[in-house]
Design a protein around this motif. Structure first.
Motif, short mmCIF file in Angstrom:
data_model
loop_
_atom_site.label_atom_id
_atom_site.label_comp_id
_atom_site.label_asym_id
_atom_site.label_seq_id
_atom_site.Cartn_x
_atom_site.Cartn_y
_atom_site.Cartn_z
N LEU A 42 0.84 -1.20 0.00
CA LEU A 42 0.00 0.00 0.00
C LEU A 42 0.88 1.25 0.00
O LEU A 42 0.59 2.24 -0.70
CB LEU A 42 -0.93 -0.01 1.22
N GLY A 43 1.96 1.20 0.77
CA GLY A 43 2.90 2.33 0.79
C GLY A 43 3.47 2.60 -0.59
O GLY A 43 3.66 3.76 -0.99
N LEU A 44 3.75 1.53 -1.36
CA LEU A 44 4.31 1.70 -2.70
C LEU A 44 3.30 2.34 -3.65
O LEU A 44 3.64 3.26 -4.41
CB LEU A 44 4.76 0.34 -3.25
N VAL A 45 2.05 1.90 -3.60
CA VAL A 45 1.04 2.45 -4.50
C VAL A 45 0.66 3.87 -4.09
O VAL A 45 0.08 4.62 -4.88
CB VAL A 45 -0.21 1.53 -4.54
N LEU A 46 1.03 4.27 -2.86
CA LEU A 46 0.79 5.64 -2.41
C LEU A 46 2.00 6.54 -2.63
O LEU A 46 2.08 7.63 -2.08
CB LEU A 46 0.40 5.64 -0.93
N GLY A 47 2.95 6.07 -3.44
CA GLY A 47 4.08 6.92 -3.83
C GLY A 47 5.36 6.67 -3.08
O GLY A 47 6.31 7.46 -3.19
N GLN A 107 6.17 3.48 -13.00
CA GLN A 107 5.08 4.25 -13.59
C GLN A 107 3.94 4.37 -12.58
O GLN A 107 3.67 3.42 -11.83
CB GLN A 107 4.57 3.58 -14.86
N ALA A 108 3.30 5.53 -12.58
CA ALA A 108 2.20 5.77 -11.65
C ALA A 108 0.98 6.24 -12.42
O ALA A 108 1.09 6.98 -13.41
CB ALA A 108 2.61 6.82 -10.62
N TYR A 109 -0.19 5.80 -11.97
CA TYR A 109 -1.44 6.15 -12.65
C TYR A 109 -2.49 6.55 -11.62
O TYR A 109 -2.59 5.96 -10.55
CB TYR A 109 -1.98 4.97 -13.45
N ILE A 110 -3.29 7.56 -12.00
CA ILE A 110 -4.49 7.90 -11.24
C ILE A 110 -5.64 7.86 -12.23
O ILE A 110 -5.65 8.60 -13.22
CB ILE A 110 -4.38 9.30 -10.60
N ASN A 111 -6.59 6.96 -11.97
CA ASN A 111 -7.70 6.73 -12.91
C ASN A 111 -7.18 6.51 -14.33
O ASN A 111 -7.67 7.09 -15.31
CB ASN A 111 -8.68 7.91 -12.89
N ASP A 112 -6.15 5.66 -14.44
CA ASP A 112 -5.54 5.26 -15.72
C ASP A 112 -4.84 6.41 -16.43
O ASP A 112 -4.43 6.26 -17.59
CB ASP A 112 -6.58 4.64 -16.65
N GLN A 113 -4.65 7.56 -15.78
CA GLN A 113 -3.87 8.64 -16.35
C GLN A 113 -2.45 8.60 -15.76
O GLN A 113 -2.28 8.55 -14.54
CB GLN A 113 -4.49 10.00 -16.02
N LEU A 114 -1.46 8.60 -16.64
CA LEU A 114 -0.07 8.57 -16.20
C LEU A 114 0.27 9.87 -15.47
O LEU A 114 -0.01 10.96 -15.96
CB LEU A 114 0.86 8.41 -17.41
N PRO A 116 3.23 11.81 -12.42
CA PRO A 116 4.51 11.67 -11.72
C PRO A 116 4.32 10.95 -10.38
O PRO A 116 3.25 11.03 -9.77
CB PRO A 116 4.96 13.13 -11.49
N ILE A 117 5.37 10.27 -9.92
CA ILE A 117 5.32 9.59 -8.62
C ILE A 117 5.00 10.60 -7.52
O ILE A 117 4.27 10.30 -6.57
CB ILE A 117 6.66 8.90 -8.31
N LYS A 118 5.49 11.82 -7.68
CA LYS A 118 5.25 12.88 -6.69
C LYS A 118 3.75 13.13 -6.52
O LYS A 118 3.27 13.33 -5.41
CB LYS A 118 5.96 14.16 -7.13
N THR A 119 3.01 13.11 -7.63
CA THR A 119 1.57 13.33 -7.57
C THR A 119 0.88 12.20 -6.83
O THR A 119 -0.04 12.42 -6.03
CB THR A 119 1.00 13.44 -9.00
N LEU A 120 1.35 10.96 -7.07
CA LEU A 120 0.80 9.81 -6.35
C LEU A 120 1.04 9.96 -4.85
O LEU A 120 0.18 9.65 -4.03
CB LEU A 120 1.48 8.53 -6.87
N ARG A 121 2.23 10.45 -4.50
CA ARG A 121 2.59 10.63 -3.09
C ARG A 121 1.70 11.70 -2.45
O ARG A 121 1.25 11.55 -1.32
CB ARG A 121 4.06 11.02 -2.98
N GLU A 122 1.44 12.77 -3.19
CA GLU A 122 0.62 13.86 -2.66
C GLU A 122 -0.81 13.41 -2.40
O GLU A 122 -1.39 13.73 -1.35
CB GLU A 122 0.63 15.04 -3.64
#
Length: 558
Positions: A42-47, A107-114, A116-122
């Protein structure tokens, strides 16, 4: 809240899907069964930071996906829109995904949109709060203590405005320092600049003049050759005897006129020679004009060389190219203007600093008052929790110290220290004097209070009950269940007292298959929960007594 967590090829998890519910969920299992792996995933998928060593042996990439229910999460929708991420009106689910391959590419995605990892972390920081078994150690840090008070007091806007004022204060403070430094050597510098400007103004350097002088010098250095050769050419074209080009062409022209009268086919050739004769006459005329225009003043070359030598000497003296001397004049004038207006600038900046300092002190005072109020309320609530954590006589206190007015900072004028007195008869002490177990309980109480203030959708407690038991474990379980009335709570625990308080319970198992270790999980029904709690109470051998105790614990908690 987290609705589903999908994990593929992560450490010892080959493929696993975890469905979760609202309320409190306990994750239990044998020691080493891999319970914390779920939190790591979970920590990984949260950035969180990725590492290729996390990839399941023999596989090429990790894939982790988390689905969140976000209906009613107004601030999150605003954040998504600010990030230009697609948000559907009435959207109730949000999907985060993280892929890490064996080459280390992530690679990081939010609702299938690529993204940055920083955005995933935020976004992860908005959705989930993870409290680990050693997190209470950070409570000894005074910066963390101040941040806790600010979180509890909702000081984000105040701190943001204060930081803007502080940055302006720093800027003008640095400008004032520069002016002070400049003013120390002001008189000698002004004297030097005036001398340099006088010298340059007297010479009046001009870039176009320099180019013209260099071209004329080049011509003057070859003047003898130019004159002699031009005269030779003029004689060859147009001298008195019959051997000149002009004379020979005249003879040819007369003969062609005679021939063209006899045969019209030669008329065109006669015309060409006529044209050539005209062009030769024009060339001779222009060459003659060039010879008369040459300045044969013997002193001109010496003047040119003297003028150019001053250009080159001034360039060396001022360490610049000769063609840049006019620009240097402008720079010297600008610096002189600046130096001669230092006193005015100094007064202006001092006035600005005075205004900014007043703004800072006023806002810092408001922040201090709000902090004091928040700290008082925070201490009161924490002291109400401590007795339930077997710290019956414990007293928690937040000490404030104001720094000197000239010691501004981005966080205000307050030094904050958490103190406690856990033994009657003793004075308040800093938290670094309490035992590890006591600090762990205080830390747990602090974090549960903070989690109530923050808009997290999910709270995760990773073995925060390590090293405790009995009534303290009961109290921690009850506290977690209370939190679950408003937020989703996930708790990894070894204690049956804590697990019994959960609304749901999932057992994690580690097993070996095809010479590989892997993990699976099972959501337990009531009968299975009784067996699992009995195991946690009595070890592998489940007895009637442990089973009866488990039933009693569940009934009491539920």
């Amino acid at each position: 809240m987290i609705k589903e967590l999908f994990i593929r090829n992560f450490i010892i998890v080959q493929e696993l899907t975890l469905s979760l519910h609202s309320g409190m969920t306990a994750l239990t299992g044998e020691t080493g069964a891999g319970k914390s792996i779920l939190i790591d995933a979970l920590g990984l998928v949260l950035g969180g930071r990725g590492d290729t060593r996390l990839i399941y042996q023999g596989e090429k990439e990790i894939e982790i996906k988390a689905i969140f229910e976000i209906s009613g999460y107004i601030s999150l929708f605003s954040w998504l829109e600010a990030q230009n991420l697609k948000v559907t009106e009435g959207q109730s689910y949000l999907t985060l995904k993280r892929i890490l391959n064996y080459k280390g590419k992530s690679q990081a995605y939010i609702n299938d949109q690529l993204v940055p990892i920083k955005t995933l972390r935020e976004i992860g920081e908005c959705l989930v709060y993870i409290y680990g078994q050693n997190s209470h150690q950070s409570l000894l840090n005074h910066k963390v203590q101040r941040e806790i008070v600010d979180i509890y007091g909702d000081h984000e806007a105040l701190l943001k405005n204060l930081n803007i004022i502080y940055q302006n204060y720093r800027f003008f403070k640095e400008e004032l320092t520069k002016l002070n430094q400049a003013s120390h050597g002001k008189n000698s510098r002004v004297e030097l600049l005036h001398y340099q400007l006088q010298e340059l103004d007297y010479f009046q350097p001009n870039t176009e003049e320099l180019k013209s002088l260099e071209q004329e010098q080049k011509q003057s250095l070859h003047q003898v050759e130019l004159v002699q050769t031009s005269e030779e050419i003029l004689n060859m074209l147009y001298q008195e005897d019959q051997r000149s080009v002009s004379a020979l062409l005249e003879q040819v022209h007369k003969k062609l006129i005679r021939l063209a009268s006899l045969n019209p086919m030669l008329k065109e050739i006669e015309s060409l020679v006529t044209t050539a004769t005209i062009q030769i006459d024009e060339a001779a005329s222009q060459l003659s004009h060039y010879l008369t225009s040459i300045d044969r003043d013997p002193n001109r070359l010496a003047w040119l060389e003297d003028r150019l030598s001053v250009y080159y000497e001034l360039g060396r003296k001022h360490q610049t190219a000769p063609e840049n001397l006019p620009l240097l004049v402008k720079q010297i004038k600008a610096e002189l203007d600046s130096l001669e207006s230092i006193d005015t600038q100094f007064d202006q900046i001092k006035a600005k600093l005075t205004t900014i300092s007043e703004e800072y002190l006023n806002l810092a005072a408001i922040l201090s008052q709000s902090r004091y109020k928040a700290a008082k309320e925070f201490s009161k609530k924490l002291n109400e929790i401590l007795p339930n954590l077997a710290l019956t006589k414990g007293v928690f206190h937040i000490e404030f110290t104001s720094v000197k007015n000239e010691e501004f900072s981005s966080y205000g004028m307050d030094q904050i220290q958490f103190q406690a007195n856990l033994n009657p008869g003793q004075s308040l002490q800093l938290l670094n004097t309490v035992s590890g177990g006591e600090l762990s309980r205080i830390g747990f109480a602090v974090q549960t209070l903070i989690s109530e203030k923050k808009e997290y959708s999910s709270l995760i407690f990773d073995e925060v009950d390590t090293g405790i038991g009995g009534s303290i474990a009961d109290a921690i379980g009850v506290r977690l269940r209370e939190l679950a009335a408003h937020k989703q709570v996930l708790c990894i625990t070894h204690l049956p007292q804590v697990a019994a308080q959960a609304h749901h319970q999932i057992r994690i198992n580690k097993y070996y298959m095809n010479k590989k270790t892997t993990v699976d999980l099972m959501e337990l029904n009531k009968e299975q929960r009784v067996e699992e709690l009995a195991r946690m109470l009595g070890g592998k051998e489940v007895t009637k007594q442990s089973r009866a105790h488990a039933i009693s614990m569940l009934e009491t908690a539920q």
